[in-house]
Design a protein around this motif. Sequence first.
Motif, PDB file in Angstrom:
ATOM      1  N   GLU A  61      35.034   7.308   5.057  1.00  0.00           N
ATOM      2  CA  GLU A  61      34.581   8.335   4.107  1.00  0.00           C
ATOM      3  C   GLU A  61      34.909   7.933   2.671  1.00  0.00           C
ATOM      4  O   GLU A  61      34.087   8.123   1.764  1.00  0.00           O
ATOM      5  N   LEU A  62      36.096   7.373   2.474  1.00  0.00           N
ATOM      6  CA  LEU A  62      36.462   6.904   1.133  1.00  0.00           C
ATOM      7  C   LEU A  62      35.514   5.801   0.664  1.00  0.00           C
ATOM      8  O   LEU A  62      35.094   5.785  -0.488  1.00  0.00           O
ATOM      9  N   ALA A  63      35.178   4.888   1.561  1.00  0.00           N
ATOM     10  CA  ALA A  63      34.259   3.798   1.210  1.00  0.00           C
ATOM     11  C   ALA A  63      32.924   4.353   0.741  1.00  0.00           C
ATOM     12  O   ALA A  63      32.364   3.882  -0.259  1.00  0.00           O
ATOM     13  N   GLN A  64      32.423   5.356   1.431  1.00  0.00           N
ATOM     14  CA  GLN A  64      31.146   5.967   1.036  1.00  0.00           C
ATOM     15  C   GLN A  64      31.246   6.636  -0.336  1.00  0.00           C
ATOM     16  O   GLN A  64      30.354   6.495  -1.165  1.00  0.00           O
ATOM     17  N   LEU A  65      32.332   7.351  -0.577  1.00  0.00           N
ATOM     18  CA  LEU A  65      32.500   8.063  -1.841  1.00  0.00           C
ATOM     19  C   LEU A  65      32.714   7.117  -3.023  1.00  0.00           C
ATOM     20  O   LEU A  65      32.257   7.395  -4.128  1.00  0.00           O
ATOM     21  N   VAL A  66      33.400   6.011  -2.789  1.00  0.00           N
ATOM     22  CA  VAL A  66      33.675   5.053  -3.860  1.00  0.00           C
ATOM     23  C   VAL A  66      32.496   4.098  -4.055  1.00  0.00           C
ATOM     24  O   VAL A  66      32.301   3.560  -5.139  1.00  0.00           O
TER      25      VAL A  66
END
Length: 150
Positions: A61-66
Amino acid sequence: MTDDPFFAGPLTHRLGYLVKHAFHQLSGMLAEALEPYGVNPREVGVLSVIAADGEERSQHELAQLVGVDRTTMVALIDALEGKGLVERRRSAVDRRRNVVALTPAGAACQRDADRARIEAERAYLAPLDEESAAALTETLRTLYRAHATR
């Protein structure tokens, strides 16, 4: 007019050329501002996303947001974990799920480094009046949204 040879070159009216050089200038200013905190702009971005709303987030999820791939996010989280700024743990909501959380040191680093980031960005934008700086930021957002491929 300036005596700077950069502005005499034939490429100085090309958008890509100007964006590239502006990016390198800002990146240098950000790196310098963040150096005392032991983090780089991308790491501060990850810390800021984790801190943003208190939501538990997985690495994916962090990868998608960043806006980075999973492999890059694993390396970022490994580096932040090695610095004692984040920890991987089981979700308090769903024990089957792993999430990334700020440590107390990570929360302090994020807060202080983000202040330094804001000041560096203000310094970079200082040649513009407030309205022009806001317009530049909104224009870049519009272009990003229009050409996002996610």
